[in-house]
Design a protein around this motif. Sequence first.
Motif, PDB file in Angstrom:
ATOM      1  N   ARG A 183     -24.690  -8.914  11.764  1.00 51.65           N
ATOM      2  CA  ARG A 183     -24.434  -7.474  11.957  1.00 51.65           C
ATOM      3  C   ARG A 183     -23.886  -7.213  13.360  1.00 51.65           C
ATOM      4  O   ARG A 183     -22.903  -6.477  13.529  1.00 51.65           O
ATOM      5  CB  ARG A 183     -25.723  -6.677  11.753  1.00 51.65           C
ATOM      6  CG  ARG A 183     -26.277  -6.692  10.335  1.00 51.65           C
ATOM      7  CD  ARG A 183     -27.450  -5.734  10.184  1.00 51.65           C
ATOM      8  NE  ARG A 183     -28.135  -5.928   8.911  1.00 51.65           N
ATOM      9  CZ  ARG A 183     -29.248  -6.641   8.755  1.00 51.65           C
ATOM     10  NH1 ARG A 183     -29.820  -7.216   9.827  1.00 51.65           N
ATOM     11  NH2 ARG A 183     -29.800  -6.782   7.575  1.00 51.65           N
TER      12      ARG A 183
ATOM     13  N   ASP B 175     -27.642  -4.330   2.669  1.00 52.49           N
ATOM     14  CA  ASP B 175     -27.840  -3.227   3.607  1.00 52.49           C
ATOM     15  C   ASP B 175     -27.521  -1.894   2.949  1.00 52.49           C
ATOM     16  O   ASP B 175     -28.206  -0.888   3.185  1.00 52.49           O
ATOM     17  CB  ASP B 175     -26.963  -3.425   4.844  1.00 52.49           C
ATOM     18  CG  ASP B 175     -27.495  -4.523   5.761  1.00 52.49           C
ATOM     19  OD1 ASP B 175     -28.654  -4.944   5.556  1.00 52.49           O
ATOM     20  OD2 ASP B 175     -26.766  -4.941   6.677  1.00 52.49           O
TER      21      ASP B 175
ATOM     22  N   LYS C 235     -33.792 -13.388   8.650  1.00 51.38           N
ATOM     23  CA  LYS C 235     -33.713 -12.034   9.222  1.00 51.38           C
ATOM     24  C   LYS C 235     -32.952 -12.050  10.551  1.00 51.38           C
ATOM     25  O   LYS C 235     -32.116 -11.172  10.817  1.00 51.38           O
ATOM     26  CB  LYS C 235     -35.130 -11.490   9.424  1.00 51.38           C
ATOM     27  CG  LYS C 235     -35.216 -10.006   9.679  1.00 51.38           C
ATOM     28  CD  LYS C 235     -36.677  -9.571   9.728  1.00 51.38           C
ATOM     29  CE  LYS C 235     -36.782  -8.056   9.916  1.00 51.38           C
ATOM     30  NZ  LYS C 235     -38.202  -7.615   9.977  1.00 51.38           N
TER      31      LYS C 235
ATOM     32  N   GLN D  54     -36.393  -8.099  16.062  1.00 43.69           N
ATOM     33  CA  GLN D  54     -36.604  -8.005  14.612  1.00 43.69           C
ATOM     34  C   GLN D  54     -38.089  -8.076  14.251  1.00 43.69           C
ATOM     35  O   GLN D  54     -38.444  -8.278  13.094  1.00 43.69           O
ATOM     36  CB  GLN D  54     -35.843  -9.126  13.899  1.00 43.69           C
ATOM     37  CG  GLN D  54     -34.330  -8.996  13.984  1.00 43.69           C
ATOM     38  CD  GLN D  54     -33.844  -7.693  13.380  1.00 43.69           C
ATOM     39  OE1 GLN D  54     -34.039  -7.431  12.191  1.00 43.69           O
ATOM     40  NE2 GLN D  54     -33.216  -6.859  14.197  1.00 43.69           N
TER      41      GLN D  54
ATOM     42  N   GLN E 215     -29.182 -10.386  11.341  1.00 43.10           N
ATOM     43  CA  GLN E 215     -28.959  -9.452  12.435  1.00 43.10           C
ATOM     44  C   GLN E 215     -27.834  -9.927  13.346  1.00 43.10           C
ATOM     45  O   GLN E 215     -27.048  -9.114  13.856  1.00 43.10           O
ATOM     46  CB  GLN E 215     -30.250  -9.248  13.237  1.00 43.10           C
ATOM     47  CG  GLN E 215     -30.138  -8.268  14.382  1.00 43.10           C
ATOM     48  CD  GLN E 215     -29.784  -6.855  13.947  1.00 43.10           C
ATOM     49  OE1 GLN E 215     -29.798  -6.538  12.754  1.00 43.10           O
ATOM     50  NE2 GLN E 215     -29.462  -6.015  14.911  1.00 43.10           N
TER      51      GLN E 215
END
Length: 433
Positions: A387, A400, A380, A341, A384
């Motif tokens: 996700r 998103d 962050k 990231q 992720q």
Amino acid sequence: MARIALKAEYVRDLPLTETGQKFVFDTALPGFGIRIGTKAKAYICESRVKGRSRRVTIGRTDQLTLNDARRLAKRELAAMAGGVDRNKEKAEERASTMTLAEALNLYLKDNDLKESTATENRRLITGDFSDWLDKDVKGLTPTMVVRRFDKITERSPSVANHACWVLRAVMNYARVVTKTDAGEFTLPPNPCERLTDLNRWHKAKARTGKLAKDQFPAFFDALDAANNCDFADFMELLVRAGLRRNEAASLLWSDVDFESETFTIRAEVSKNGKALTLPTSKQIMALFERRREAAPDSLQIFGDAKRFDPRKSLNKLREAVGSDLTYHDLRRTFLSVAEEQAVPYSLLKKLGNHSAGNDVTLKHYANTIEHETLRPYMQKVNDQIDRLARIDNPELKARDAVKRLNSALQDLEEFEQYQVKVGELKRMVAELT
């Protein structure tokens, strides 16, 4: 350094020092005097032996009379004049009789080691060198060390390294504490150095285990299905915060600040010995909140680290993920996701509570990083993870979607015929956010 004709009453009434040491020497017998410390007073004598200054302690002033001390001092001064080095003799006598068990106890007592480190060091020495504990340190030879190293290697190369590293540290300390006042070693060179001379140490293989991207869904599904909620929350915190096992297991509720949404790794728990305050993500805050609801009266968030090695739960998790997952693999997973990231290197080191080592620039810069600087990066990384795990997070999905929509609108702006419509859509998106 005062000089005075010493008398019993004067010696008796001399006050102890508040700090450090003070010396008073006798004018009647040159070289004879008193050393005054913060806790006791002692008679001493001082002279030169073969050109080097030597000081010998005769005895405490509350245990010897002045006359007896002066008589013993004359004997010691005469011996020194004849070239006898009493301090060297004492150091050599101590070195010749010190056993490995005594050297180990001294090393653990005098060095400020974490309790877990001291326990592990003692276990390694008493386990792999149990038959040497009563042997004199002076009698341990390089050949003995090499043979024992090879024997342990048959069982485990990494244990052979670790056990002999500890033995080397203990032997080095024994050499230091048995030096004479002149700084001369009374023990032979460390026998463990023969392993270095022979290039015998095993090269450590770097551990690279972590969750693969396609393993995230199975990992979180297994945590949701786990019967042990404590274990599930513990494992989730490891991967979401990148903590070491002991750092997470030692967390107290007093370490968590719900108002500022931060948590602190205390100095006594931190591997580098320094306290670190980190920001939470929304996901970590939700985890802390459900932990507090489950055990509102507990002082510890998870309790003793030993509770979080339930073999059945860990084996089920490994089976679900399809790999021999370890606790530290989850820390590596967090750092790997953070790196992907594009978290800046200095912030990545701070998030992982890594020492700056010899990097002077990083050492000074990292010390100025506040937890609010780290917060967007912590969030962050956790987003992720959601996700990758395909976790149902409506807020994240909406963000998103808006991001994708803004990207598409940017592309459409290049076409003149769509500019008016794009402007209208941008205003609608702005209202949504």
